[in-house]
Design an enzyme around this catalytic site. Structure first.
Site, short mmCIF file in Angstrom:
data_model
loop_
_atom_site.label_atom_id
_atom_site.label_comp_id
_atom_site.label_asym_id
_atom_site.label_seq_id
_atom_site.Cartn_x
_atom_site.Cartn_y
_atom_site.Cartn_z
N ASP A 1 34.79 55.79 42.46
CA ASP A 1 36.02 55.28 43.40
C ASP A 1 37.19 56.05 42.72
O ASP A 1 37.35 56.29 41.60
CB ASP A 1 35.86 53.71 42.84
N ASP B 1 41.25 56.33 42.40
CA ASP B 1 42.88 55.80 42.93
C ASP B 1 43.78 56.99 42.50
O ASP B 1 43.73 57.82 41.41
CB ASP B 1 42.97 54.52 41.78
N ASP C 1 46.77 47.68 33.21
CA ASP C 1 46.02 46.83 32.18
C ASP C 1 45.64 47.47 30.85
O ASP C 1 46.29 47.10 29.93
CB ASP C 1 44.92 46.00 32.98
P1 ATP Z 1 36.59 50.52 38.92
O1 ATP Z 1 37.13 51.05 40.06
O2 ATP Z 1 35.65 50.99 37.90
O3 ATP Z 1 36.34 48.80 39.06
P2 ATP Z 1 39.12 50.85 37.99
O4 ATP Z 1 39.83 50.88 36.53
O5 ATP Z 1 39.56 52.12 38.83
O6 ATP Z 1 37.59 50.37 37.80
P3 ATP Z 1 40.48 49.32 40.03
O7 ATP Z 1 40.57 47.90 40.28
O8 ATP Z 1 40.02 50.26 40.92
O9 ATP Z 1 39.68 49.16 38.53
O10 ATP Z 1 42.10 49.67 39.77
C1 ATP Z 1 42.66 50.97 39.64
C2 ATP Z 1 43.46 50.75 38.35
O11 ATP Z 1 44.64 49.98 38.80
C3 ATP Z 1 43.10 50.48 37.12
O12 ATP Z 1 42.42 51.29 36.31
C4 ATP Z 1 44.50 49.94 36.36
O13 ATP Z 1 45.08 51.04 36.00
C5 ATP Z 1 45.16 49.41 37.59
N1 ATP Z 1 44.94 47.89 37.78
C6 ATP Z 1 44.19 47.56 38.65
N2 ATP Z 1 44.01 45.95 38.58
C7 ATP Z 1 45.09 45.78 37.45
C8 ATP Z 1 45.46 44.48 37.04
N3 ATP Z 1 45.01 43.35 37.33
N4 ATP Z 1 46.55 44.66 36.02
C9 ATP Z 1 46.88 45.92 35.65
N5 ATP Z 1 46.55 46.97 36.18
C10 ATP Z 1 45.59 46.88 37.13
MG MG Z 2 39.09 51.86 40.81
#
Ligand code: ATP
Ligand code: MG
Length: 459
Positions: A84, A86, A163
């Site tokens: 995934d 971003d 976060d």
């Molecule tokens: P995964 O995709 O493995 O679940 P991820 O860390 O990439 O993990 P995502 O939900 O895709 O999680 O979010 C991408 C990024 O956006 C996170 O790494 C974080 O930096 C930020 N983020 C996401 N949700 C939050 C939140 N609730 N509060 C603050 N930052 C967030």
């Molecule tokens: Mg992600």
């Protein structure tokens, strides 16, 4: 501020002071930046999908800042082959859209661009200002929860609203370096989940971060930093302010990713499970057998994910709600004199309605779940056409798997589980004997058995 919170705040601050002074300051600005050159880290472009690379390069060539951020960078550092991706940029969503024909803008709370390549979706977010930025466009509720923060900013503002430090690493496509403002690189290496800024404030802003902490700890084997554990302790009930639809999304991420069992243990350890499933927690804490049943189901589900098989959320929802439903059904049945199946179906309706107040579960999952549970008494009937018809029911497969789990913990006699396993691989003639269709009870169970199919669950 309610009493008791001041103590938590200072505890968090004390802990952080030892870690890094940066984390005390919600927005130290560009001075906090540490650039880790390509030679000093292991993130290779081979680990980034073609789609994500295309977006990164096109933004860069158009003169914008272009970074991979979040789980993609974190998982690549851990050699976990991220799936995934971003991307963070200083291009506005409209500017992103003008660069990509395969782009859609989504989101109300955050405006994001989704760039699609076949089945892959790359999320592109414009840098945003930190949550504590003094601006009218950041709205909070009375508990401090952020309702809307759509203020664009620079990368050194963007970082502070993320976060965890491990999620705040930016991989720069311009020179393949990693930009680290929060000591995240070290925290990834040390497998530590540390909230950026003041832990209590960050959990108040968005209580879902508690679930994210547990999810990452369960999936990555990270340790949740003491400061975060301490902050969670007094604030688990803030989850009741989170919209039920968002909690359903989070429920899927928690339990469908292949780490359901460790995640469940962590949710219980941190007193979060009861916030999501209050009726289940009530029963679990009193019933060892039900706990064994739940754990067996979670383990089973993780094994299926590891084998690349499908898992359906309705199955685990059925597992979580089974005991509350069964208990209510027993009462209803005595009062209303209805069949066991009818009573289960009615009780399921009631318990699901209560559960919906916490987590809104779409009908496409609650309806099959009720059917699966209401079929359970029918496994007792091993005679005649009605008994045999169960094999053709559209929920047979799920109901059968559910019954096997019940038998694992002694809720269904082993001979019943064996009977239903065996009949599935019998010929029509053998089945007729098994279900005593020809008034030949002496032969029951002695029919020759053909190759057995391995039980499997389908959506
Ligand atoms: P995964 O995709 O493995 O679940 P991820 O860390 O990439 O993990 P995502 O939900 O895709 O999680 O979010 C991408 C990024 O956006 C996170 O790494 C974080 O930096 C930020 N983020 C996401 N949700 C939050 C939140 N609730 N509060 C603050 N930052 C967030
Ligand atoms: Mg992600």
């Amino acid at each position: 501020m309610p009493r008791g919170q001041a103590g938590l705040l200072s505890y968090g601050a004390l802990n952080h002071a030892n870690d890094s002074q940066l984390k005390n300051n919600p927005n130290p600005g560009p001075d906090a930046l540490k650039v880790i050159p390509r030679a000093a880290h292991n993130v290779s472009r081979n680990e980034i999908s073609d789609g994500a690379l295309k977006v990164l390069y096109r933004l860069h060539k158009a003169g914008y800042k272009s970074f991979l951020v979040g789980g993609g960078v974190r998982d690549a550092i851990l050699d976990l082959h991220p799936k995934d991706f971003d991307i963070a940029t200083d291009a506005t969503p409209d500017e992103v859209r003008s660069l990509f024909s395969n782009c859609r803008l989504i989101g109300r709370r955050f405006r994001l661009a989704h760039v699609r390549f076949g089945r892959e979706v790359i999320e592109v977010a414009t840098f945003r200002a930190a949550a504590n930025h003094a601006d009218d466009d950041i709205a909070h509720d009375t508990e401090g929860r952020i309702l809307r923060d759509n203020v664009y900013g620079t990368i050194d503002e963007d970082v502070w609203r993320r976060d965890f430090t491990c999620n705040a690493l930016y991989y720069n496509i311009a020179d393949f370096s990693i930009w680290d403002y929060t000591n995240g690189f070290e925290d990834v290496k040390n497998k530590r989940l540390v909230l950026i800024g003041d832990p209590v404030q960050r959990l108040r802003e968005d209580p879902v971060r508690m679930l994210r902490a547990v999810r990452f700890a369960g999936k990555l084997g990270f340790t949740i930093d003491d400061s975060v554990v301490e902050a969670m302790r007094g604030h688990t009930n803030l989850l009741s302010n989170v919209p039920a639809a968002r909690l359903f999304d989070e429920f899927l991420k928690l339990f469908q990713a292949g780490y359901a069992e460790p995640t469940f243990e962590l949710l219980r350890e941190h007193k979060l499970f009861g916030e999501l499933f209050p009726a289940t927690e009530f029963e679990l804490s009193r019933d060892e057998r039900y706990m064994g049943f739940t754990r067996a189901a979670l383990r089973n589900s993780d094994e299926r994910v590891a084998e690349g098989k499908s898992v359906t959320p309705m199955f685990l929802l059925g597992v979580f709600l089974w005991l509350p439903i069964k208990k209510l059904a027993a009462i209803t049945r005595v009062e209303e004199k209805m069949s066991e199946s009818q009573a289960l179906s009615l009780a399921a309706y009631e318990i699901v309605s209560q559960q919906q107040r916490r987590i809104s579960i779409p009908k496409r999952f609650t309806v099959p779940m009720r059917e699966m549970l209401a079929l359970q008494p029918r496994f007792d009937n091993r005679r005649g056409k009605r008994g045999m018809n169960l094999l053709d029911h559209k929920r047979f497969r799920a109901a059968y798997d559910f019954m096997l789990l019940r038998s694992e913990v002694g809720e269904v006699p082993g001979e019943i589980a064996k009977f239903w396993t065996d009949v599935q691989s019998q010929s029509p003639e053998e089945r007729a004997v098994s279900f005593q269709l020809h008034a030949n009870p002496g032969k029951q169970g002695s029919a020759r058995r053909r190759r057995r199919r391995k039980p499997s669950r389908e959506a």
